[in-house]
Design an enzyme around this catalytic site. Structure first.
Site, PDB file in Angstrom:
ATOM      1  N   ASN A   9      16.773  74.504 105.612  1.00  0.00           N
ATOM      2  CA  ASN A   9      17.430  74.348 104.312  1.00  0.00           C
ATOM      3  C   ASN A   9      16.389  73.760 103.364  1.00  0.00           C
ATOM      4  O   ASN A   9      16.088  72.573 103.436  1.00  0.00           O
ATOM      5  CB  ASN A   9      18.642  73.410 104.462  1.00  0.00           C
ATOM      6  CG  ASN A   9      19.309  73.113 103.138  1.00  0.00           C
ATOM      7  OD1 ASN A   9      18.955  73.699 102.103  1.00  0.00           O
ATOM      8  ND2 ASN A   9      20.273  72.201 103.149  1.00  0.00           N
ATOM      9  N   TRP A  10      15.859  74.627 102.518  1.00  0.00           N
ATOM     10  CA  TRP A  10      14.778  74.178 101.625  1.00  0.00           C
ATOM     11  C   TRP A  10      15.283  73.229 100.540  1.00  0.00           C
ATOM     12  O   TRP A  10      14.496  72.593  99.855  1.00  0.00           O
ATOM     13  CB  TRP A  10      14.122  75.391 100.946  1.00  0.00           C
ATOM     14  CG  TRP A  10      13.307  76.262 101.848  1.00  0.00           C
ATOM     15  CD1 TRP A  10      13.140  76.134 103.209  1.00  0.00           C
ATOM     16  CD2 TRP A  10      12.526  77.410 101.456  1.00  0.00           C
ATOM     17  NE1 TRP A  10      12.316  77.127 103.680  1.00  0.00           N
ATOM     18  CE2 TRP A  10      11.924  77.930 102.624  1.00  0.00           C
ATOM     19  CE3 TRP A  10      12.286  78.055 100.245  1.00  0.00           C
ATOM     20  CZ2 TRP A  10      11.086  79.049 102.609  1.00  0.00           C
ATOM     21  CZ3 TRP A  10      11.450  79.182 100.227  1.00  0.00           C
ATOM     22  CH2 TRP A  10      10.864  79.665 101.399  1.00  0.00           C
ATOM     23  N   LYS A  11      16.592  73.188 100.333  1.00  0.00           N
ATOM     24  CA  LYS A  11      17.187  72.400  99.242  1.00  0.00           C
ATOM     25  C   LYS A  11      16.510  72.794  97.914  1.00  0.00           C
ATOM     26  O   LYS A  11      16.125  73.956  97.761  1.00  0.00           O
ATOM     27  CB  LYS A  11      17.097  70.905  99.554  1.00  0.00           C
ATOM     28  CG  LYS A  11      17.737  70.595 100.919  1.00  0.00           C
ATOM     29  CD  LYS A  11      17.992  69.152 101.195  1.00  0.00           C
ATOM     30  CE  LYS A  11      18.627  69.002 102.572  1.00  0.00           C
ATOM     31  NZ  LYS A  11      18.977  67.625 102.920  1.00  0.00           N
ATOM     32  N   HIS A  96      27.704  71.815 102.278  1.00  0.00           N
ATOM     33  CA  HIS A  96      26.701  70.794 102.587  1.00  0.00           C
ATOM     34  C   HIS A  96      27.134  69.466 101.965  1.00  0.00           C
ATOM     35  O   HIS A  96      27.730  69.447 100.882  1.00  0.00           O
ATOM     36  CB  HIS A  96      25.338  71.222 102.037  1.00  0.00           C
ATOM     37  CG  HIS A  96      24.225  70.370 102.570  1.00  0.00           C
ATOM     38  ND1 HIS A  96      23.965  69.111 102.074  1.00  0.00           N
ATOM     39  CD2 HIS A  96      23.339  70.575 103.580  1.00  0.00           C
ATOM     40  CE1 HIS A  96      22.954  68.585 102.764  1.00  0.00           C
ATOM     41  NE2 HIS A  96      22.562  69.455 103.674  1.00  0.00           N
ATOM     42  N   GLU A  98      25.591  67.323 100.388  1.00  0.00           N
ATOM     43  CA  GLU A  98      25.085  67.090  99.026  1.00  0.00           C
ATOM     44  C   GLU A  98      25.967  67.800  97.995  1.00  0.00           C
ATOM     45  O   GLU A  98      26.143  67.308  96.882  1.00  0.00           O
ATOM     46  CB  GLU A  98      23.612  67.528  98.941  1.00  0.00           C
ATOM     47  CG  GLU A  98      22.717  66.534  99.687  1.00  0.00           C
ATOM     48  CD  GLU A  98      21.478  67.132 100.330  1.00  0.00           C
ATOM     49  OE1 GLU A  98      21.074  68.249  99.955  1.00  0.00           O
ATOM     50  OE2 GLU A  98      20.913  66.466 101.230  1.00  0.00           O
ATOM     51  N   GLU A 168      26.464  67.732 110.451  1.00  0.00           N
ATOM     52  CA  GLU A 168      25.419  66.922 109.839  1.00  0.00           C
ATOM     53  C   GLU A 168      25.992  65.551 109.491  1.00  0.00           C
ATOM     54  O   GLU A 168      26.646  65.408 108.446  1.00  0.00           O
ATOM     55  CB  GLU A 168      24.910  67.595 108.558  1.00  0.00           C
ATOM     56  CG  GLU A 168      24.304  68.968 108.783  1.00  0.00           C
ATOM     57  CD  GLU A 168      23.315  69.342 107.690  1.00  0.00           C
ATOM     58  OE1 GLU A 168      22.178  69.685 108.038  1.00  0.00           O
ATOM     59  OE2 GLU A 168      23.662  69.271 106.492  1.00  0.00           O
ATOM     60  N   GLY A 174      18.060  62.945 105.730  1.00  0.00           N
ATOM     61  CA  GLY A 174      16.960  62.458 104.906  1.00  0.00           C
ATOM     62  C   GLY A 174      16.693  60.964 105.037  1.00  0.00           C
ATOM     63  O   GLY A 174      15.973  60.386 104.240  1.00  0.00           O
ATOM     64  N   SER A 214      17.666  64.596 109.929  1.00  0.00           N
ATOM     65  CA  SER A 214      16.394  64.032 110.389  1.00  0.00           C
ATOM     66  C   SER A 214      15.919  64.637 111.710  1.00  0.00           C
ATOM     67  O   SER A 214      15.363  63.950 112.571  1.00  0.00           O
ATOM     68  CB  SER A 214      16.478  62.504 110.498  1.00  0.00           C
ATOM     69  OG  SER A 214      16.735  61.943 109.225  1.00  0.00           O
ATOM     70  N   GLY A 235      16.222  70.041 107.196  1.00  0.00           N
ATOM     71  CA  GLY A 235      15.904  69.812 105.788  1.00  0.00           C
ATOM     72  C   GLY A 235      14.410  69.579 105.608  1.00  0.00           C
ATOM     73  O   GLY A 235      13.606  70.514 105.601  1.00  0.00           O
ATOM     74  N   GLY A 236      14.028  68.322 105.470  1.00  0.00           N
ATOM     75  CA  GLY A 236      12.644  67.951 105.172  1.00  0.00           C
ATOM     76  C   GLY A 236      11.607  68.651 106.044  1.00  0.00           C
ATOM     77  O   GLY A 236      10.599  69.166 105.533  1.00  0.00           O
TER      78      GLY A 236
END
Ligand code: 13P
Length: 251
Positions: A9-11, A96, A98, A168, A174, A214, A235-236
């Site tokens: 997930n590049w966000k 998600h 977010e 999640e 994150g 994470s 993610g990251g």
């Protein structure tokens, strides 16, 4: 045997040239070194058409991170599932944390988005998960149960078979805090049991449930080794080629 999946997930990261370059390099990597897991790149809308074209020569799939809840018309700034599908993308992330937190997306709206996405030939990666307070007060299972019941469980069995669930825990996104492999397994099993109650044994066994929060090369192997964990939503670490490839190869 249910599918193993690692989705990046590049966000809201990377401009168009950087995103396309990155997709190209991952595409070449996985062409040369096929993975046991299906690899999906969930990119911002602007990258979808280009990335879909790039990965059409390889083994990677492409997905969006959100979609509209309406099929079309006067909805300034929205992107419909039909538009997403027309880029060649196959998946869409829905719900998600977010989106739930910053854009106040509730279970009813997410259910509408999911139904529309499936109607338009996309597969949905439906996210669920509790915040830290909810885990500390021991209601995390009830929170996830409600998200699934209100967001997904009115789908037909045929539609439900096109859904992937991503668990999640919001406190792990994150933050560098990861659920322990045992915590992940416990919740994934709980989710599969709920699906078994609602849709029966076959559906539950076929459902891929991904862990997100994470996830990195150093913990992916142990998390993915749990029987009810079928992969990850990253993610990251999905923005770094070495890390993302190492996570995919943790299977
Ligand atoms: P991180 O891997 O950066 O914690 O993000 C997880 C996530 O939100 C994937 O959707």
């Amino acid at each position: 045997m249910r599918k193993k999946i690692v989705a990046g997930n590049w966000k809201m990261n990377m401009d168009l040239p950087d995103g396309l370059k990155f997709a190209e390099s991952l595409n070449e990597y996985f062409k040369a070194k096929p993975s046991k897991a299906e690899v999906i790149l969930c990119t911002p809308f602007i990258h979808l058409a280009g990335v879909s074209q790039i990965v059409s020569t390889g083994r990677i799939a492409c997905g969006a991170q959100n979609c509209a809840s309406e099929p079309g018309g006067a909805y300034t700034g929205e992107v419909s599932p039909l538009m997403i599908r027309s880029t060649g993308a196959e998946y869409v992330i829905i719900g998600h944390s977010e989106r739930r937190t910053y854009y106040h997306e509730n279970d009813g709206l997410l259910n509408k988005k999911t139904r529309l996405a499936l109607e338009n030939g996309l597969k949905a990666i439906f996210c669920c998960g509790e915040v830290q307070k909810e885990r500390e007060s021991g209601i995390h299972r009830e929170v996830v149960r409600k998200q699934l019941e209100d967001g997904l469980f009115n789908l037909s069995e045929v539609d439900f078979s096109k859904v992937v669930i991503a668990y999640e825990p919001v406190w792990a996104i994150g933050t560098g805090l990861t659920a322990t492999p045992e915590q992940a397994q416990e919740m994934h099993k709980f989710i599969r049991d709920l699906v078994r109650e609602r849709y029966g044994k076959d559906c539950a066994e076929e459902l891929s449930i991904l862990y997100g929060g994470s996830c990195k090369p150093s913990n992916a192997g142990e998390i993915f080794s749990k029987p009810d964990v079928d992969g990850g939503l990253i993610g990251g670490a999905s923005l770094k080629k070495e890390d993302f490839c190492a996570i995919v190869e943790a299977f």
